[in-house]
Design a protein around this motif. Sequence first.
Motif, PDB file in Angstrom:
ATOM      1  N   VAL A   7      33.672  56.739  50.166  1.00 47.88           N
ATOM      2  CA  VAL A   7      35.044  57.532  50.046  1.00 47.88           C
ATOM      3  C   VAL A   7      35.272  58.326  49.160  1.00 47.88           C
ATOM      4  CG1 VAL A   7      37.059  56.826  48.981  1.00 47.88           C
ATOM      5  CG2 VAL A   7      36.066  55.337  50.921  1.00 47.88           C
ATOM      6  N   LYS A   8      34.167  58.031  48.474  1.00 46.35           N
ATOM      7  CA  LYS A   8      33.699  58.832  46.933  1.00 46.35           C
ATOM      8  C   LYS A   8      33.383  61.067  47.635  1.00 46.35           C
ATOM      9  CE  LYS A   8      32.901  55.770  43.621  1.00 46.35           C
ATOM     10  NZ  LYS A   8      32.244  55.878  42.601  1.00 46.35           N
ATOM     11  N   ALA A   9      32.111  59.933  48.401  1.00 46.06           N
ATOM     12  CA  ALA A   9      32.081  61.818  48.849  1.00 46.06           C
ATOM     13  C   ALA A   9      33.416  63.288  49.645  1.00 46.06           C
ATOM     14  CB  ALA A   9      31.099  61.597  50.352  1.00 46.06           C
ATOM     15  N   LYS A  10      34.528  62.175  50.057  1.00 53.88           N
ATOM     16  CA  LYS A  10      35.364  63.070  50.823  1.00 53.88           C
ATOM     17  C   LYS A  10      36.607  62.975  50.310  1.00 53.88           C
ATOM     18  CE  LYS A  10      34.233  61.943  55.798  1.00 53.88           C
ATOM     19  NZ  LYS A  10      34.936  62.276  57.234  1.00 53.88           N
ATOM     20  N   GLN A  15      41.704  63.517  43.398  1.00 57.98           N
ATOM     21  CA  GLN A  15      42.283  62.148  43.976  1.00 57.98           C
ATOM     22  C   GLN A  15      41.608  61.159  44.128  1.00 57.98           C
ATOM     23  OE1 GLN A  15      43.642  63.847  47.439  1.00 57.98           O
ATOM     24  NE2 GLN A  15      44.464  65.801  46.506  1.00 57.98           N
ATOM     25  N   LEU A  16      40.763  60.995  43.490  1.00 64.29           N
ATOM     26  CA  LEU A  16      39.630  59.440  44.046  1.00 64.29           C
ATOM     27  C   LEU A  16      40.142  58.556  42.885  1.00 64.29           C
ATOM     28  CD1 LEU A  16      37.309  58.837  45.090  1.00 64.29           C
ATOM     29  CD2 LEU A  16      35.976  59.438  43.179  1.00 64.29           C
ATOM     30  N   PRO A  17      41.379  57.568  43.060  1.00 59.62           N
ATOM     31  CA  PRO A  17      41.340  56.433  42.543  1.00 59.62           C
ATOM     32  C   PRO A  17      40.018  55.783  41.139  1.00 59.62           C
ATOM     33  CG  PRO A  17      41.668  55.848  43.813  1.00 59.62           C
ATOM     34  CD  PRO A  17      40.951  56.798  44.219  1.00 59.62           C
ATOM     35  N   SER A  18      40.475  55.283  40.336  1.00 59.53           N
ATOM     36  CA  SER A  18      39.274  55.175  39.063  1.00 59.53           C
ATOM     37  C   SER A  18      38.280  53.017  40.656  1.00 59.53           C
ATOM     38  CB  SER A  18      39.431  53.965  38.042  1.00 59.53           C
ATOM     39  OG  SER A  18      40.863  52.691  38.429  1.00 59.53           O
ATOM     40  N   ASP A  19      37.000  53.097  39.391  1.00 59.23           N
ATOM     41  CA  ASP A  19      36.133  52.808  40.888  1.00 59.23           C
ATOM     42  C   ASP A  19      37.504  51.046  40.698  1.00 59.23           C
ATOM     43  OD1 ASP A  19      34.717  53.963  41.089  1.00 59.23           O
ATOM     44  OD2 ASP A  19      33.483  53.559  39.190  1.00 59.23           O
ATOM     45  N   LEU A  22      39.656  52.016  43.519  1.00 55.20           N
ATOM     46  CA  LEU A  22      38.601  51.810  44.872  1.00 55.20           C
ATOM     47  C   LEU A  22      38.722  50.895  45.292  1.00 55.20           C
ATOM     48  CD1 LEU A  22      38.073  54.342  47.042  1.00 55.20           C
ATOM     49  CD2 LEU A  22      35.835  54.221  45.639  1.00 55.20           C
ATOM     50  N   ALA A  23      37.565  49.758  45.078  1.00 58.81           N
ATOM     51  CA  ALA A  23      37.142  48.831  45.097  1.00 58.81           C
ATOM     52  C   ALA A  23      38.171  47.736  45.670  1.00 58.81           C
ATOM     53  CB  ALA A  23      37.060  47.756  44.265  1.00 58.81           C
ATOM     54  N   LEU A  24      39.880  47.855  45.515  1.00 59.12           N
ATOM     55  CA  LEU A  24      40.808  47.311  46.255  1.00 59.12           C
ATOM     56  C   LEU A  24      41.289  48.288  47.119  1.00 59.12           C
ATOM     57  CD1 LEU A  24      42.877  46.906  42.343  1.00 59.12           C
ATOM     58  CD2 LEU A  24      42.014  44.930  43.984  1.00 59.12           C
ATOM     59  N   TYR A  25      41.311  49.021  47.357  1.00 63.23           N
ATOM     60  CA  TYR A  25      41.813  49.760  48.633  1.00 63.23           C
ATOM     61  C   TYR A  25      40.869  49.367  49.487  1.00 63.23           C
ATOM     62  CZ  TYR A  25      45.344  52.835  46.955  1.00 63.23           C
ATOM     63  OH  TYR A  25      46.439  53.475  46.093  1.00 63.23           O
ATOM     64  N   VAL A  26      39.561  49.471  49.374  1.00 64.53           N
ATOM     65  CA  VAL A  26      37.884  48.579  49.750  1.00 64.53           C
ATOM     66  C   VAL A  26      38.394  47.546  50.628  1.00 64.53           C
ATOM     67  CG1 VAL A  26      35.866  48.666  50.584  1.00 64.53           C
ATOM     68  CG2 VAL A  26      36.562  50.557  49.956  1.00 64.53           C
ATOM     69  N   ALA A  27      38.770  46.811  49.632  1.00 68.91           N
ATOM     70  CA  ALA A  27      38.734  44.632  49.821  1.00 68.91           C
ATOM     71  C   ALA A  27      40.327  44.679  51.130  1.00 68.91           C
ATOM     72  CB  ALA A  27      39.332  43.870  48.534  1.00 68.91           C
ATOM     73  N   GLU A  28      41.525  45.787  50.115  1.00 65.17           N
ATOM     74  CA  GLU A  28      42.709  45.811  51.272  1.00 65.17           C
ATOM     75  C   GLU A  28      42.473  45.673  53.353  1.00 65.17           C
ATOM     76  OE1 GLU A  28      46.842  46.485  50.889  1.00 65.17           O
ATOM     77  OE2 GLU A  28      45.617  47.035  49.806  1.00 65.17           O
ATOM     78  N   THR A  29      41.704  47.323  53.085  1.00 67.64           N
ATOM     79  CA  THR A  29      41.307  47.743  54.537  1.00 67.64           C
ATOM     80  C   THR A  29      40.569  46.630  55.286  1.00 67.64           C
ATOM     81  OG1 THR A  29      40.690  49.655  53.857  1.00 67.64           O
ATOM     82  CG2 THR A  29      42.103  50.196  54.304  1.00 67.64           C
ATOM     83  N   GLY A  30      39.662  46.330  54.539  1.00 69.92           N
ATOM     84  CA  GLY A  30      38.532  45.671  55.377  1.00 69.92           C
ATOM     85  C   GLY A  30      39.262  44.292  56.049  1.00 69.92           C
ATOM     86  N   GLN A  31      40.046  43.924  54.531  1.00 67.90           N
ATOM     87  CA  GLN A  31      40.553  42.375  55.323  1.00 67.90           C
ATOM     88  C   GLN A  31      41.604  42.799  56.309  1.00 67.90           C
ATOM     89  OE1 GLN A  31      40.441  39.372  53.642  1.00 67.90           O
ATOM     90  NE2 GLN A  31      41.038  38.965  55.275  1.00 67.90           N
TER      91      GLN A  31
END
Length: 120
Positions: A7-10, A15-19, A22-31
């Motif tokens: 995600v950080k590379a793309k 436009q990149l949110p704070s870490d 970003l962790a919340l987005y990753v956790a939400e989509t993972g769930q």
Amino acid sequence: MDVFEIVKAKVPSEQLPSDDVLALYVAETGQAIKNFCNIQSVPSELVFTHAEMTIDAISADQRRRLLSSTGETPNSVKSVKEGDVQVTFEGSKPGLGEAEVENLLFNYNSQLLRFRKVRW
């Protein structure tokens, strides 16, 4: 590579949110992936799909925030009355709503179905 690195590379840095966010987005989509596929953890084969879903979630949330800051809130239909044609809209909610998650899952349906397990 893990989801964060992809995600950080793309995503462009402006436009990149704070870490933490970003962790919340990753956790939400993972769930969402785990719930859809009825599995306990996201398989390593889905790392790029998970990253793309996270990027789409970030983009959708940023679009929604931009529209709400300009006063153009994209409300969803709450109820429809046919008699004299009455449509009631519901207010927008912060974060990814159920509809946004369903859209993400629908967009990646073909990739996720390979990992879906039947629940009895």
